[in-house]
Structures are given as C-alpha cells and as structure tokens.
Design a protein around this motif. Structure first.
Motif, PDB file in Angstrom:
ATOM      1  N   GLN A 132      42.708  39.986  42.322  1.00 47.80           N
ATOM      2  CA  GLN A 132      43.350  40.073  41.009  1.00 47.80           C
ATOM      3  C   GLN A 132      42.441  39.564  39.893  1.00 47.80           C
ATOM      4  O   GLN A 132      42.412  40.112  38.797  1.00 47.80           O
ATOM      5  CB  GLN A 132      44.651  39.266  41.004  1.00 47.80           C
ATOM      6  N   TYR A 153      45.449  45.631  42.914  1.00 49.05           N
ATOM      7  CA  TYR A 153      45.049  44.231  42.781  1.00 49.05           C
ATOM      8  C   TYR A 153      45.770  43.362  43.791  1.00 49.05           C
ATOM      9  O   TYR A 153      46.995  43.324  43.829  1.00 49.05           O
ATOM     10  CB  TYR A 153      45.313  43.734  41.363  1.00 49.05           C
ATOM     11  N   ARG A 176      50.227  35.516  42.230  1.00 48.35           N
ATOM     12  CA  ARG A 176      49.542  36.074  41.062  1.00 48.35           C
ATOM     13  C   ARG A 176      49.139  35.012  40.058  1.00 48.35           C
ATOM     14  O   ARG A 176      48.460  35.286  39.091  1.00 48.35           O
ATOM     15  CB  ARG A 176      50.448  37.105  40.378  1.00 48.35           C
ATOM     16  N   LEU A 177      49.603  33.796  40.276  1.00 46.22           N
ATOM     17  CA  LEU A 177      49.330  32.733  39.309  1.00 46.22           C
ATOM     18  C   LEU A 177      48.065  31.964  39.629  1.00 46.22           C
ATOM     19  O   LEU A 177      47.785  31.668  40.788  1.00 46.22           O
ATOM     20  CB  LEU A 177      50.487  31.732  39.297  1.00 46.22           C
ATOM     21  N   VAL A 178      47.330  31.640  38.594  1.00 48.73           N
ATOM     22  CA  VAL A 178      46.214  30.722  38.755  1.00 48.73           C
ATOM     23  C   VAL A 178      46.723  29.335  38.404  1.00 48.73           C
ATOM     24  O   VAL A 178      47.182  29.102  37.292  1.00 48.73           O
ATOM     25  CB  VAL A 178      45.055  31.089  37.819  1.00 48.73           C
ATOM     26  N   THR A 179      46.696  28.451  39.375  1.00 47.37           N
ATOM     27  CA  THR A 179      47.167  27.099  39.119  1.00 47.37           C
ATOM     28  C   THR A 179      45.960  26.177  39.084  1.00 47.37           C
ATOM     29  O   THR A 179      44.841  26.605  39.341  1.00 47.37           O
ATOM     30  CB  THR A 179      48.149  26.646  40.209  1.00 47.37           C
ATOM     31  N   PHE A 180      46.181  24.950  38.777  1.00 43.80           N
ATOM     32  CA  PHE A 180      45.049  24.031  38.690  1.00 43.80           C
ATOM     33  C   PHE A 180      45.439  22.656  39.210  1.00 43.80           C
ATOM     34  O   PHE A 180      45.406  21.667  38.494  1.00 43.80           O
ATOM     35  CB  PHE A 180      44.589  23.969  37.235  1.00 43.80           C
ATOM     36  N   THR A 308      41.137  26.278  34.215  1.00 46.37           N
ATOM     37  CA  THR A 308      41.535  27.676  34.408  1.00 46.37           C
ATOM     38  C   THR A 308      42.601  28.110  33.422  1.00 46.37           C
ATOM     39  O   THR A 308      43.314  29.062  33.656  1.00 46.37           O
ATOM     40  CB  THR A 308      42.094  27.862  35.831  1.00 46.37           C
ATOM     41  N   PHE A 309      42.723  27.407  32.313  1.00 44.03           N
ATOM     42  CA  PHE A 309      43.788  27.804  31.396  1.00 44.03           C
ATOM     43  C   PHE A 309      43.419  27.711  29.920  1.00 44.03           C
ATOM     44  O   PHE A 309      44.243  27.979  29.064  1.00 44.03           O
ATOM     45  CB  PHE A 309      45.050  26.976  31.666  1.00 44.03           C
TER      46      PHE A 309
END
Ligand code: SF4
Ligand code: SF4
Lengths: 345, 98
Positions: A132, A153, A176-180, A308-309
């Motif tokens: 993705q 994706y 689907r989420l980019v976490t940190f 990442t945000f």
C-alpha cells in the motif's frame, strides 16, 4: 552481493527464475541489525528481477517490492507456505515508502519491470499486488493503462499478507493504517542519533579546550573538571532531543516537535542542575539551559523525518518559527558560556 | 489505537466532490484513514491526520484530489534551504531514512 537466500532455480517460459527461501538466515538477522544501527554504511540491496517462493505456476500471485534488502526479506518471510512470484523493482536499495516518496518506487519503474521481465508470459492472469505504501509513487490506473496489469494494494505491513490473501485480497481498515507505536519509534531512533556523527566528538573537544579558561588564566585541571561536565550537558541535550523525545512522543505536551524538544531538553537540564554540572553561576546555568533547550529542540524537530504522520506543510510551518529560535538559543547560550570562562559573573 | 495529530489546519489536501465517482481508491491507499464515503462520494473526514504523502491524488482516476505532496522531514527541508532547492531528503543513509 550476498545471495544466500537463493535455494535453486525454476524453469519458466521466461527463462530460469531464482527460487528463494522464506526463512531468515543468521546472516540476514545480523545484517538487519547492522542496517538499523547504520553500521558499515553498507548498501543493502538485492538484484532487481523476478524471484519465486515455493513452487509457483502461471496462476500464482505476483508480489511487487523494492530492492532494499529489508523490504525484500520481510516480504519473503511473510510468504512462507505460499507459492508466488516476487517482482523486485529497482528502488536504488531504498525502502518502499521512502522510494515511493522520491518516485523511484513509481509508475515508470513498475511498468518498465513488467515489460523487461515479460510478466505477461510468466503468468496468465493480469493482477499484481503492491504494498500500500507504494501508492505514493505509483498510479494504479496508469499502470493498468500501460500494461494491462491491475494493481491491487496489499496491506501496509508484510506480516498481514496472509490475512489479506485469505480475505480474498482485502485488507482490513487496521491493515491500511500506518501507526507509530513505541516499538516502531525505537527502531528509527538510531538514524537520528547518528545525525551528528563527527560533530559529536568535535564539539565536546572544543568545549574541553575552552573549559580550561577561567577568569584570570588557563588551567589544564579546569579543562578536565569543567570539560567533562560540559560534555555531559551537551550529550544530555542531544539525547533528550533524539532519543527521549521520540520514545516518549505521545506523552510530551505540545504538537510541535521543537516544543517537545525544549521540554525534554529542559527536564534534562533540571536533572543536571540537581547533579551540579551546569556550573556555579546563574549566568553559566542560564547559558546551559539555552544551549541544551535549543539543541534538544533541533534534534527533536529532526525526528519529523522519521515520524510517519508529519506533513510537509506542517513541518515547513513549524521550522519557520522554530529554527530561528533554536539558533538564537544555542548562540546566545554559547556566547554566554564563553563569556563566563573569562569574566567572573 | 492512538493516532497522532500534527499541526492543525495546514495541509493542502482538497477534494472536488463534483469529480468524485465514489470508487473508494483513496480510502484504500490512504495510510491515515483521512477519507470516508458519504452518500456515495468520498469526503475528507479527518483533514488533520493527512501527512501529504500524495497517494490519494496519484491514484484517483478522476483527478478529484489535489495535494501538495512531499516528505514532512525537517532535515530534508533544511537540505533544500541550504542548497536552494525544493526539500530534498537525500541524507544518504540507505534505507532507514528517507
Ligand atoms: S479515488 Fe477519487 S473518485 Fe475514487 S472515491 Fe476517492 S476521490 Fe472519489
Ligand atoms: S495525502 Fe496521503 S495521508 Fe493525505 S489524504 Fe492523501 S493518502 Fe491520506
């Protein structure tokens, strides 16, 4: 190049394709550690091209990734027990997300690789699975238009691929989420720790030399007693910014990384005040607060690159005010400290 | 799951509902779940979560999304300032850093 992960070759309509292991060797693990800690500045790449996991045939799935070895390793490990093809594109040894941001993991390279490796002869379906995070550089409809291959994706993380396949090529919202989370933040800290490189030795050395001055003369004794304290203060400011701030990111007040950095830098300064390393006079102590706050603030702001945000517009806005303040804090602090070397204040 | 918010009201993301066909592609590619579907069209639900990666705009067939994309990295912006170029993230340390 170390290609110990190749276990054999598969004969296909497009020639022999290397078959790869889905298990990490000791060497793979060791190198992963080294890359994380930036040891040896190795370029950690695999040769772009087609690879096979398991015993794929013409109906097997095609997974696309970049030629950064860590991306490749995570993908092949996630594909254990699956028969599939890997299409490794040339991202100059850079991970998928960063490469997508730069455009090296991009529409052009995907299209080029599909063509030069004759993907249409290797498989009889017309679907490729991309991570993705590649979407930043790849335009799915353009790839489809130019090659006939539909881009699907997959999940953000390779570990979720099995679930993605089992769910019929559907990733859950979570996938689907980019976490940190903390673990991710800790992983990227080394990058910023090494930002300073030789300055981390050079600057303390200068402080050692300057520490020898005292109002009325120079003493080697003072160079040592004051010098090590200065070094401790400097390193504390530096690490408050590039280690403590990232680690405690969500728990430190303020949204701006530069402000978070001042908070941690000053907390460190208060601790050192208590340990008595900030010097004897108010002028000297204030100088250290300025230097440590400014330094920590700058290093914390640098962490936006690993986070990442943070958006470009946001970081630009933050820097516009933060950078002049950081420069002012460090230079005023430094000037103040140097003055206290020569004048009894 | 805790989500981070960076500065508010700065991102350049825009969506033209006239052009949107509700294909959901932007929902699929967005790593921060910024979009939702309302009445068969995409809407920007969480603007402040957007990191301006540009994935949505690049993958919207209808050209309904615009965003000034780039990498939100202070070192990169600094590089650009020093060299007088656009923000560039060539810090050269291989794969970990952009
Ligand atoms: S990708 Fe474009 S057309 Fe599709 S839902 Fe999103 S905005 Fe609408
Ligand atoms: S630019 Fe990236 S983060 Fe922002 S809405 Fe689009 S896909 Fe999501």
């Amino acid at each position: 190049m170390n290609a110990g992960f190749i276990t054999g070759h598969l004969q296909t309509d497009v020639g022999p394709v290397p078959q790869i292991s889905t298990v990490w060797s000791f060497q793979d693990r060791l190198n992963t550690m080294k890359v994380r800690w930036s040891i040896g500045r190795m370029s950690y790449r695999v040769l772009p091209g087609i690879y096979a996991v398991g015993n794929p045939d013409k109906s097997s799935r095609v997974f696309v990734t970049g030629n950064y070895k860590l991306s490749f390793d995570h993908l092949r490990r996630a594909l254990i027990g699956i028969d599939g093809w890997l299409l490794v594109i040339d991202t100059k040894g850079i991970n998928v997300w960063c490469a997508a941001g730069k455009g090296t993991f991009g529409t052009k390279e995907v299209v080029r690789r599909i063509r030069i490796h004759h993907l249409e002869k290797l498989v009889d379906h017309r679907k490729i699975i991309l991570p993705q995070l590649g979407a930043t550089g790849v335009s799915a409809h353009e790839v489809k238009h130019m090659t006939g291959f539909a881009v699907i994706y997959g999940p953000v993380k390779a570990v979720d691929i099995k679930h993605f396949l089992e769910a019929g090529l559907k990733a859950s919202d979570q996938m689907r989420l980019v976490t940190f989370p903390l673990a991710e933040r800790l992983k990227v800290i080394p990058v910023d720790v090494f930002y300073g490189k030789y300055y981390m030795l050079l600057v303390p050395a200068i402080f050692f030399i300057l520490s020898g001055f005292y109002p009325g003369g120079y003493s080697v004794d003072s160079a040592f007693t004051v010098g090590w304290k200065s070094t401790l203060n400097l390193y504390s400011g530096y690490f408050a910014g590039c280690v403590i701030t990232p680690a405690l990111l969500p728990w430190i007040p303020f949204r701006r990384f530069s402000l978070k950095g001042i908070v941690t830098g000053w907390l460190a300064a208060f601790l050192l005040l208590w340990l008595n390393t900030l010097g004897g006079s108010i002028a000297e102590t204030t100088s250290w607060f300025l230097m440590m706050g400014g330094l920590s603030s700058f290093m914390a702001m640098n962490f936006t690159g690993s986070s990442t945000f943070t958006s470009l517009s946001g970081v630009q806005k933050e820097m516009k005010t933060a950078l002049p303040i950081q420069i002012a804090m460090v230079s005023v602090g430094l000037a103040g400290w140097i003055i206290t070397r020569f004048l009894a204040l | 799951m805790s989500r981070f918010t960076y500065l508010t009201d700065v991102v350049t993301l825009k969506l033209d509902p006239e052009k949107c066909t509700g294909c959901r592609m932007c929902l699929i590619v967005c790593p921060h779940a910024v979009f939702e579907i309302e009445e068969k069209k995409a809407v920007i639900r969480y603007l402040d979560y957007c990191m301006e990666c540009g994935a949505c705009a690049k993958n919207c067939q209808e050209g309904a999304i615009t965003v000034k994309s780039g990498v939100g990295c202070a070192a990169g912006i600094l590089n650009g300032l020093i060299r007088g170029t656009e923000p560039s993230c060539d810090c050269g340390s291989g794969g970990n850093c952009c």
